[in-house]
Motif scaffolding. Structure first.
Motif, PDB file in Angstrom:
ATOM      1  N   ASN A  60     -24.487 108.655  70.439  1.00 39.81           N
ATOM      2  CA  ASN A  60     -24.999 110.023  70.300  1.00 39.81           C
ATOM      3  C   ASN A  60     -26.325 110.267  71.009  1.00 39.81           C
ATOM      4  O   ASN A  60     -26.871 111.370  70.938  1.00 39.81           O
ATOM      5  CB  ASN A  60     -25.203 110.359  68.813  1.00 39.81           C
TER       6      ASN A  60
ATOM      7  N   SER B 140     -26.985 122.697  65.021  1.00 42.55           N
ATOM      8  CA  SER B 140     -27.265 121.263  65.037  1.00 42.55           C
ATOM      9  C   SER B 140     -27.943 120.851  66.337  1.00 42.55           C
ATOM     10  O   SER B 140     -27.617 119.851  66.948  1.00 42.55           O
ATOM     11  CB  SER B 140     -25.983 120.442  64.846  1.00 42.55           C
TER      12      SER B 140
ATOM     13  N   PRO C 225     -22.715 119.651  62.340  1.00 42.54           N
ATOM     14  CA  PRO C 225     -22.154 120.663  63.244  1.00 42.54           C
ATOM     15  C   PRO C 225     -21.083 121.496  62.555  1.00 42.54           C
ATOM     16  O   PRO C 225     -20.300 120.989  61.750  1.00 42.54           O
ATOM     17  CB  PRO C 225     -21.557 119.826  64.387  1.00 42.54           C
TER      18      PRO C 225
ATOM     19  N   THR D  46     -16.407 120.399  65.737  1.00 41.40           N
ATOM     20  CA  THR D  46     -16.438 119.258  66.663  1.00 41.40           C
ATOM     21  C   THR D  46     -15.155 119.253  67.478  1.00 41.40           C
ATOM     22  O   THR D  46     -14.067 119.537  66.959  1.00 41.40           O
ATOM     23  CB  THR D  46     -16.549 117.927  65.880  1.00 41.40           C
TER      24      THR D  46
ATOM     25  N   ALA E  50     -22.391 115.909  73.036  1.00 41.32           N
ATOM     26  CA  ALA E  50     -22.853 115.031  71.953  1.00 41.32           C
ATOM     27  C   ALA E  50     -22.617 113.560  72.285  1.00 41.32           C
ATOM     28  O   ALA E  50     -23.446 112.705  71.965  1.00 41.32           O
ATOM     29  CB  ALA E  50     -22.157 115.386  70.646  1.00 41.32           C
TER      30      ALA E  50
ATOM     31  N   GLU F 141     -17.396 114.137  73.437  1.00 38.10           N
ATOM     32  CA  GLU F 141     -17.401 114.818  72.141  1.00 38.10           C
ATOM     33  C   GLU F 141     -18.395 115.968  72.206  1.00 38.10           C
ATOM     34  O   GLU F 141     -19.496 115.836  72.761  1.00 38.10           O
ATOM     35  CB  GLU F 141     -17.767 113.856  71.015  1.00 38.10           C
TER      36      GLU F 141
ATOM     37  N   HIS G 211     -20.333 119.173  69.954  1.00 37.23           N
ATOM     38  CA  HIS G 211     -20.743 119.691  68.655  1.00 37.23           C
ATOM     39  C   HIS G 211     -21.257 121.110  68.832  1.00 37.23           C
ATOM     40  O   HIS G 211     -21.923 121.424  69.823  1.00 37.23           O
ATOM     41  CB  HIS G 211     -21.863 118.842  68.043  1.00 37.23           C
TER      42      HIS G 211
ATOM     43  N   ARG H 121      -9.472 119.667  68.481  1.00 35.32           N
ATOM     44  CA  ARG H 121     -10.469 119.959  67.455  1.00 35.32           C
ATOM     45  C   ARG H 121     -10.162 119.281  66.122  1.00 35.32           C
ATOM     46  O   ARG H 121     -11.078 118.926  65.393  1.00 35.32           O
ATOM     47  CB  ARG H 121     -10.558 121.466  67.216  1.00 35.32           C
TER      48      ARG H 121
END
Length: 528
Positions: free
Chosen positions: A184, A231, A271, A274, A302, A332, A334, A363
């Motif tokens: 991340n 986020s 989030p 995602t 992300a 990925e 967010h 999703r």
């Protein structure tokens, strides 16, 4: 498991002469092995009979991490329950000149917990409280026994989470000590950006709060809803111009400056939505070009992970997948439901312009998990390439512009030296790992792996990179750290070490003090 009898208290179950012997303290000798009774009595008076262990199995458990470095058990393991006990134990060790080795969960990858000079291991697992959660300020304070997964489980009903994810369920204080990061980091940063304050017990037992006792960040109220909803990282919202940044000095110090007994961490809003995606590429260059362009386009990605063709092939075999055997990105996203559509659309256009194919995204949790299965299973898929062997992961980090070159040269090096090393990387950071699959009973292969890791690190340094992106220095990269930083910087680090730990008791032999010729090789050639 723990031994509390008087006889056990007089045994020192380690090979060679201990620090206690070398210091000449009065002791009882049984089978040629000694321990100083007064020190053990002091330890037991502080943390109880069951808080001190000389058992061989316990010591060996605390003398090794997940690296290939051989087990170096401490002389004694103590299990403090609070910072006051850590401080009192440290004062005893300081008085008797005994090395101190902090231990969290043992998930490190560079031999950072080995007691190479004997001494006392401080196992911090009993200090496992989550303290001072402030949802309105987006921060929490935890003790060293709290792991990443345990904290996020605790936060489940608050709408907050802690995103730094090194893969292993590591101690959060240990993650601070090694400046850990992970998948991340491209969006949320590393531990260095997410630690706000530390409570640290120094070698003499004094307690330091690196940002001042009880100090925490404050966020403007008008921004709270924005942070929760999207986020987004909140790095710029905290202000201080007060003195030296002692927090960042201790983050990444690997136990050589003090024992981290509390860490205050930045939290983020969970989030709203995602999405995950996978895309294959004709070359490493095409995958990296896509990564750079996605970041330049302002897509708040992300995670953006890279697997090379060897790793993809291993994952296909291991997990019964059918991805094209080419360099592949796993992504990925967010954000809000609406923002995800824009992020995914922009990313798909960019990947297609660079020759990307088979772009898939989803999703729902089940499909997202299926898309990412290859990345999640990469370690075990690598091991399955050579049943009966063991794996060792090494990492380097370079500027994104140099990533294709170093990966190509590294793959050529692996082939030339007959080594198995599939590659996975956090491509958004220029950070990648070679998962070396090695026969622990083949000294020649172990030697070739050791030389390869040295060449890999120096290749990264030659490209203006670093010898370690997230694993730390520990034992294995001390000489490489000197090459990376240069003499003036190393002298400055040594001066800091001598100021905070003049007796060199805190995790000695790690980070700064290279051993003699062949020392790293001697420690490396053991895959227990």
């Amino acid at each position: 498991m723990w031994q509390s009898s008087a006889a056990a208290g007089r045994l020192l179950l380690c090979s060679g002469r201990s620090w206690l012997q070398l210091r000449g303290y009065s002791s009882t000798v049984i089978s040629g092995k000694t321990v100083e009774d007064g020190v053990l009595s002091s330890f037991r008076s502080i943390c109880g009979e069951d808080g001190v262990s000389l058992g061989q199995a316990v010591r060996e458990q605390h003398g090794k991490d997940e690296s290939v470095h051989r087990c170096c058990p401490p002389d004694v393991v103590v299990f403090p329950r609070c910072v006051e006990e850590v401080s009192a134990l440290a004062r005893v060790c300081h008085s008797h000149r005994l090395p101190i080795i902090p231990f969290g969960t043992g998930t490190g990858l560079e031999g950072g917990v080995g007691a190479v000079k004997g001494g006392v291991c401080f196992s911090l697992r009993k200090m496992d409280a989550v303290l001072d959660l402030h949802p309105e300020d987006f921060d929490v304070t935890v003790e060293p026994g709290v792991t990443r997964k345990a904290l996020n489980a605790y936060l489940r009903d608050t709408g907050l989470w802690f995103p730094v994810d090194p893969g292993a369920d590591a101690s959060l204080c240990g993650m601070a000590a090694t400046s850990a990061s992970g998948t991340n980091a491209v969006r949320y940063g590393t531990m260095r950006e997410n630690v706000l304050n530390l409570e640290v017990v120094l070698a003499d037992g004094s307690v330091l709060h690196t940002a001042g006792k009880g100090r925490r960040p404050r966020f403007p109220l008008r921004l709270i809803n924005l942070i929760v909803k999207n986020s987004r990282p909140a790095f710029s919202f905290r202000k201080t111009a007060a003195g030296y940044n002692l927090t960042n000095l201790l983050v990444g110090s690997e136990g050589t400056l003090g024992i981290i007994t509390k860490t205050t961490l930045r939290l983020y809003g969970v989030p709203e939505a995602t999405a995950s995606a996978v895309c294959s590429f004709p070359s490493v260059q095409a995958a990296v070009d896509s990564t750079v362009q996605v970041l330049q386009a302002g897509v708040p990605i992300a995670r953006i992970e890279f697997l090379d063709d060897v790793m993809i092939d291993a994952c296909n075999r291991f997990s019964s997948l059918n991805y094209p055997v080419t360099p592949t990105l796993f992504l990925e996203f967010h954000g809000s439901e609406r923002s995800l559509e824009e992020q995914v659309s922009t990313t798909e256009e960019i990947t297609q312009s660079n020759g990307g194919a088979d772009f898939q995204w989803a999703r729902d949790a089940e499909t997202r998990s299926r898309l990412w299965k290859a990345r999640h299973d990469a370690w075990y898929a690598s091991l399955a390439l050579r049943p009966g062997c063991k794996a060792y992961a090494t990492d380097v980090c370079v500027p994104l512009s140099r990533l294709p070159q170093i990966i190509v040269e590294t793959k050529e090096d692996l082939i030339e030296n007959r080594l198995t090393g599939p590659i996975a990387g956090h491509v958004g950071d220029g950070n990648f790992h070679c998962v070396m699959v090695v026969n622990p009973d083949d000294p020649d292969e172990l030697h070739r792996v050791h030389l390869f890791t040295q060449r890999l690190a120096r290749r990264a340094l030659a490209m203006d990179g670093t010898c370690t992106g997230e694993h730390g220095v520990g034992l294995g990269k001390r000489s490489l750290l000197c090459e990376e930083m240069g003499d003036p910087a190393m002298r400055a680090m040594q001066s800091v070490k001598e100021a905070l730990d003049p007796l060199n008791l805190m995790n000695p032999g790690k980070v700064l003090q290279p051993g003699g010729p062949g020392d790293a090789q001697q420690l490396f050639l053991h895959l227990d």
